[in-house]
Write an enzyme that holds these catalytic residues in place. Structure first.
Site, PDB file in Angstrom:
ATOM      1  N   THR A  12     -40.301   5.078  27.237  1.00  0.00           N
ATOM      2  CA  THR A  12     -39.281   5.721  27.755  1.00  0.00           C
ATOM      3  C   THR A  12     -38.487   4.643  28.039  1.00  0.00           C
ATOM      4  OG1 THR A  12     -40.853   6.366  30.122  1.00  0.00           O
ATOM      5  CG2 THR A  12     -39.083   5.447  30.763  1.00  0.00           C
ATOM      6  N   THR A  91     -45.086   2.575  28.581  1.00  0.00           N
ATOM      7  CA  THR A  91     -45.839   2.096  29.671  1.00  0.00           C
ATOM      8  C   THR A  91     -46.951   2.523  30.009  1.00  0.00           C
ATOM      9  OG1 THR A  91     -45.457   3.183  31.389  1.00  0.00           O
ATOM     10  CG2 THR A  91     -44.313   1.513  31.184  1.00  0.00           C
TER      11      THR A  91
HETATM   12  N1  ASP Z   1     -44.631   8.376  29.273  1.00  0.00           N
HETATM   13  C1  ASP Z   1     -43.769   7.224  28.518  1.00  0.00           C
HETATM   14  C2  ASP Z   1     -44.896   6.713  27.973  1.00  0.00           C
HETATM   15  O1  ASP Z   1     -45.704   5.930  28.118  1.00  0.00           O
HETATM   16  C3  ASP Z   1     -44.019   6.365  30.483  1.00  0.00           C
HETATM   17  C4  ASP Z   1     -43.067   4.799  30.356  1.00  0.00           C
HETATM   18  O2  ASP Z   1     -42.668   4.497  28.849  1.00  0.00           O
HETATM   19  O3  ASP Z   1     -42.993   4.968  31.048  1.00  0.00           O
HETATM   20  O4  ASP Z   1     -43.985   6.206  26.262  1.00  0.00           O
END
Ligand code: ASP
Length: 309
Positions: A12, A91
């Site tokens: 993200t 994340t």
């Molecule tokens: N789906 C995303 C990922 O893990 C969520 C994020 O980065 O917050 O790449």
């Protein structure tokens, strides 16, 4: 000034929303790591290099991406011009990559993972601040001669041994599963130095996760054993996300015993957010300590890999 290498893997932090007012409707992994760096004016004064290792939503993380990351890290470790490494990550599986790096790294240089809960186009984007802090922490650690693996998120520094995602959408989404964040001057926990070589194995062992819950009668475990027998795709390990401090529904336990009888290694973790399952004398089933179920899966597959002839 120590040079910091920033490895981009997507997430993200590199995401874009078509409508900035609806920042939850976005696509992760759209901007290159160079673009992330140039969006943070504060980083202009640092000695930085960048490398795009992958460009994925980290929900899709897997062995091939970890192999690519391992290759970049191994060469950065051998490059005298690089003093510290920052990894931009999603994340969702950051805790699994953190666990992997904690197991493999020798701790001679700092590795700092960072991420964001809002895409780069959001009015309250947290990526630029997290990236700037990650670079500062990495550089300061290199200056002190500190090595190891940490995650820098929402103003806090977490040991890779403890960090996990604890909130599905808040900006401050991570905690330590009961452990506290690291103080600015506290030494970083020493990683396990298993070495990057294990990532050269073309295929990891198959380790799956099952949860104990009301009515858990082991149906999935038995189905997996039948499938493994029929397909020849061996089941090597099972992580159980147990109730409480490592308890398991008696019917699921009977199925786990059947799995163990055919050579499947079973470890217990907790489905509870904090505390894990601490090993106790006389345990019938090994306990994975503070690891989350997903981290224990990484840990078990590394253990099984190291036992391969
Ligand atoms: N789906 C995303 C990922 O893990 C969520 C994020 O980065 O917050 O790449």
């Amino acid at each position: 000034m120590p040079k910091v290498l920033i490895l981009g893997t997507g997430g993200t932090i590199a995401g874009i929303a078509s409508d900035p007012g609806r920042s939850w409707a976005y696509r992760a992994a759209q901007l290159g790591v160079d673009q992330l760096v140039s969006a943070v004016p504060e980083l202009a004064g640092f000695d930085l290099a960048t490398q795009q290792v992958a460009q994925i939503d980290s929900k899709d993380m897997g062995w091939a991406t970890w192999q690519a990351l391992g290759r970049s890290l191994e060469s950065a470790m051998g490059d005298d011009a690089v003093s510290a490494i920052v990894i931009t990550h999603g994340t969702d599986t950051l805790e699994e990559t953190a666990c992997l790096l904690h197991a493999l790294h020798d701790g001679l240089k700092p590795i700092v993972l960072t991420a964001a809960m809002r895409p780069a186009t959001a009015p309250d984007a947290d990526g630029p601040g997290n990236l700037a802090q990650a670079v500062r922490v990495a550089q300061a650690a290199a200056q002190r001669g500190e090595g190891g693996v940490v995650a820098v998120l929402a103003g806090r520094v977490w040991s890779a041994r403890d960090v996990r995602k604890a909130h599905s959408h808040a900006i401050d989404a991570f905690d330590g599963g009961g452990a506290e964040p690291l103080d600015e001057h506290a030494p970083w926990p020493m990683p396990q130095a298993q070495g990057w070589r294990v990532l050269r194995q073309s295929r990891p062992p198959r380790v799956e996760v099952v949860t104990s819950h009301a009515d858990a009668d082991g149906w999935l475990v038995d189905a997996a054993l039948v499938h493994a027998r029929a397909s020849g795709d061996k089941l090597d390990g099972l992580i159980v996300a147990c109730t409480g401090h490592g308890t398991v529904h008696q019917k699921l336990e009977a199925a786990l015993q059947r799995a163990r009888d055919v050579g499947v290694v079973v470890w217990r973790t907790s489905r509870v957010a904090r505390g894990g399952v601490q090993p106790r004398e006389g345990d019938a089933w090994p306990a994975a300590g503070n690891w989350t179920p997903a981290q224990a899966r990484v840990s078990l597959l590394l253990e099984l890999l190291s036992a391969r002839p």
